[in-house]
Design a protein around this motif. Structure first.
Motif, PDB file in Angstrom:
ATOM      1  N   GLU A 147       0.818  -1.211   0.000  1.00 47.17           N
ATOM      2  CA  GLU A 147       0.000   0.000   0.000  1.00 47.17           C
ATOM      3  C   GLU A 147       0.856   1.267   0.000  1.00 47.17           C
ATOM      4  O   GLU A 147       0.601   2.195  -0.754  1.00 47.17           O
ATOM      5  N   LYS A 148       1.896   1.279   0.826  1.00 47.31           N
ATOM      6  CA  LYS A 148       2.621   2.521   1.039  1.00 47.31           C
ATOM      7  C   LYS A 148       4.005   2.566   0.437  1.00 47.31           C
ATOM      8  O   LYS A 148       4.629   3.625   0.422  1.00 47.31           O
TER       9      LYS A 148
ATOM     10  N   ALA B  82       9.792   3.058   1.761  1.00 45.24           N
ATOM     11  CA  ALA B  82      10.305   4.196   2.522  1.00 45.24           C
ATOM     12  C   ALA B  82       9.227   4.784   3.430  1.00 45.24           C
ATOM     13  O   ALA B  82       9.490   5.116   4.578  1.00 45.24           O
ATOM     14  N   ALA B  83       8.020   4.878   2.912  1.00 44.65           N
ATOM     15  CA  ALA B  83       6.965   5.528   3.673  1.00 44.65           C
ATOM     16  C   ALA B  83       6.404   4.630   4.767  1.00 44.65           C
ATOM     17  O   ALA B  83       5.759   5.115   5.690  1.00 44.65           O
TER      18      ALA B  83
ATOM     19  N   ARG C 108      -6.405   0.808  -3.008  1.00 46.69           N
ATOM     20  CA  ARG C 108      -5.311   1.442  -2.263  1.00 46.69           C
ATOM     21  C   ARG C 108      -4.024   0.645  -2.409  1.00 46.69           C
ATOM     22  O   ARG C 108      -2.937   1.198  -2.372  1.00 46.69           O
TER      23      ARG C 108
ATOM     24  N   GLY D 276       6.103  -3.371  -8.321  1.00 51.22           N
ATOM     25  CA  GLY D 276       6.054  -2.083  -9.002  1.00 51.22           C
ATOM     26  C   GLY D 276       6.319  -0.934  -8.039  1.00 51.22           C
ATOM     27  O   GLY D 276       7.087  -0.013  -8.339  1.00 51.22           O
ATOM     28  N   ASN D 277       5.710  -0.982  -6.883  1.00 53.95           N
ATOM     29  CA  ASN D 277       5.944   0.051  -5.871  1.00 53.95           C
ATOM     30  C   ASN D 277       7.435   0.217  -5.598  1.00 53.95           C
ATOM     31  O   ASN D 277       7.970   1.326  -5.640  1.00 53.95           O
TER      32      ASN D 277
ATOM     33  N   GLY E 288       9.951  -0.880  -7.309  1.00 54.30           N
ATOM     34  CA  GLY E 288      10.698  -0.477  -8.502  1.00 54.30           C
ATOM     35  C   GLY E 288      10.686   1.036  -8.649  1.00 54.30           C
ATOM     36  O   GLY E 288      11.711   1.670  -8.898  1.00 54.30           O
ATOM     37  N   GLN E 289       9.521   1.608  -8.461  1.00 52.68           N
ATOM     38  CA  GLN E 289       9.399   3.063  -8.564  1.00 52.68           C
ATOM     39  C   GLN E 289      10.283   3.757  -7.537  1.00 52.68           C
ATOM     40  O   GLN E 289      10.797   4.848  -7.778  1.00 52.68           O
TER      41      GLN E 289
ATOM     42  N   VAL F  31      15.495   5.599  -3.830  1.00 49.65           N
ATOM     43  CA  VAL F  31      15.694   5.775  -2.394  1.00 49.65           C
ATOM     44  C   VAL F  31      15.732   4.439  -1.670  1.00 49.65           C
ATOM     45  O   VAL F  31      15.536   4.390  -0.461  1.00 49.65           O
TER      46      VAL F  31
ATOM     47  N   LEU G 267      -0.617   1.304 -11.443  1.00 51.35           N
ATOM     48  CA  LEU G 267      -0.352   2.641 -10.921  1.00 51.35           C
ATOM     49  C   LEU G 267      -1.561   3.551 -11.158  1.00 51.35           C
ATOM     50  O   LEU G 267      -2.048   4.221 -10.247  1.00 51.35           O
TER      51      LEU G 267
ATOM     52  N   LYS H 132      -4.646   2.875  -9.075  1.00 50.41           N
ATOM     53  CA  LYS H 132      -4.584   3.425  -7.723  1.00 50.41           C
ATOM     54  C   LYS H 132      -4.944   4.907  -7.744  1.00 50.41           C
ATOM     55  O   LYS H 132      -5.597   5.403  -6.830  1.00 50.41           O
ATOM     56  N   LEU H 133      -4.494   5.575  -8.779  1.00 47.78           N
ATOM     57  CA  LEU H 133      -4.754   7.021  -8.840  1.00 47.78           C
ATOM     58  C   LEU H 133      -6.240   7.307  -9.015  1.00 47.78           C
ATOM     59  O   LEU H 133      -6.798   8.132  -8.290  1.00 47.78           O
TER      60      LEU H 133
END
Lengths: 211, 211
Positions: free
Chosen positions: A38-39, A42-43, A118, A124-125, A127-128, A132, A187, A190-191
């Motif tokens: 979901e997040k 890093a987040a 969500r 994919g998350n 990878g994006q 960071v 992606l 989700k948007l």
DNA sequence: ATATTTCGAGACGGCCGGTCTAATATCTCC
DNA sequence: GGAGATATTAGACCGGCCGTCTCGAAATAT
């Protein structure tokens, strides 16, 4: 009366329970999969996972060396889960090969809807987020994509054999094309919080296949 | 000798200089665009932007109400920049309509290579992050995608008129398909640090177009 | 029974990042 | 030229998060 699984929480070695260590560890991974999906990495905070599973922080670093190691374990878990799903779809002999691809799409749409769009795709998350992320993630993520591509290519090859695709179609290239674009569709889903992008991409992919 | 622009840094109202406020503000936005395009919104720190521009922390909240407001400004700046780029490509009368699409792809490949595939697409980055982003971003990001889709659809319509595409092709659907998948290609290009995914997706898109 | 190993509780440190307040230098206008 | 308005900044505050540390208790070995 006491709870059915009287999870002792307090200092001290816990009473022996069937593979409890594995229970705790895999509970952390399962929850981590949901949170990271979901997040992102890093987040997401470790504390959130711990609170949600009801495990104190001290335990975490008993089972994992670091957040990075935890992330790796979550990736592995997700990859295994997804590989099973792909096998179930792409090797389903009750459907024609191309119908199996559509079945995967339908399954994914339902899955995203179930979580209100969500959650996306863990791979994919991450990878994006590569910019960071610990560099150690890169190879693993690439390997997962390679696996998916190979599984789809095999299914498409069956489609060629079944006459659903033109003979001589480049199944590897088509499979690569699919997964590249699919991540974009996830992606976007989700948007806009809707399965429309997934369906749009799948329809476009199907329409563009060489028959 | 003193620096050409003797930027006074210290408390107190700065001496009058031609539109300095706008200078500082837009410098922050320009740097923020680069940083957010690379790291996303959540992982990016304001401090990094401030240090890189040489603006003290205290100043930030003079120019922007919050990190969220800053993000909005960065999105707007990026959208304007990208709209110009698209206009340059898709309205280039010296090329056939489909060649313009390919020109955009080539341009994007060169752009990503120039930054060693560390920077992706700001809009895609933030879209992916929606789960941890202020809800106010959603509408803006969707609007940007809608704009891009419309610009591409117009170009494809020209391709129909020019006979490069079959009459009756659904240009809107094709344009939607392209941008959905393109974001996936950008994501993957960052992961593998190569333009191959961009080219793979573009080639697949072109090959699937109804001629 | 005693020692050792395994597991877990929860507080703590250090760091970093977003936000706010007070202070200060300049501008503007009388 | 003085007074208020305005623009900018320094620095402190607060909160979150990763990782560590110490202590405690159960299990297991001797």
């Amino acid at each position: 009366m006491s709870s059915p699984t009287p999870v002792r929480r307090g200092p001290g070695r816990p009473p022996r329970r069937a593979a409890d260590g594995l229970e705790t560890r895999s509970a952390l991974i399962r929850c981590g999969t949901a949170v990271l999906t979901e997040k992102g990495f890093a987040a997401a905070g470790i504390d959130e996972v711990l609170r949600s599973v009801g495990v104190p922080k001290g335990s975490f670093y008993h089972y994992f060396d670091s957040k990075e190691a935890f992330g790796q374990a979550v990736i592995d878990h997700y990859a295994a889960y997804f590989a099973r799903k792909l096998a179930r779809c792409f090797e389903d002999r009750t459907l024609t090969p191309l119908a199996r691809v559509q079945a995967f799409v339908d399954d994914a749409c339902a899955g995203m809807a179930r979580h209100d769009f969500r959650r996306g795709c863990l791979i994919g998350n991450l990878g994006q987020e590569m910019a960071v992320l610990p560099e150690s993630f890169r190879a693993r993520l690439e390997a997962v994509f390679a696996d998916w591509q190979q599984r789809l290519a095999a299914c498409l090859a069956e489609a060629v054999a079944a006459g659903e695709l033109r003979a001589g179609a480049d199944c590897d290239a088509l499979a690569a094309f699919f997964w590249i674009g699919w991540e974009g569709a996830v992606l976007r889903a989700k948007l806009v919080r809707s399965a429309a992008p997934l369906r749009c991409f799948a329809a476009g992919f199907m329409a563009g296949l060489p028959r």
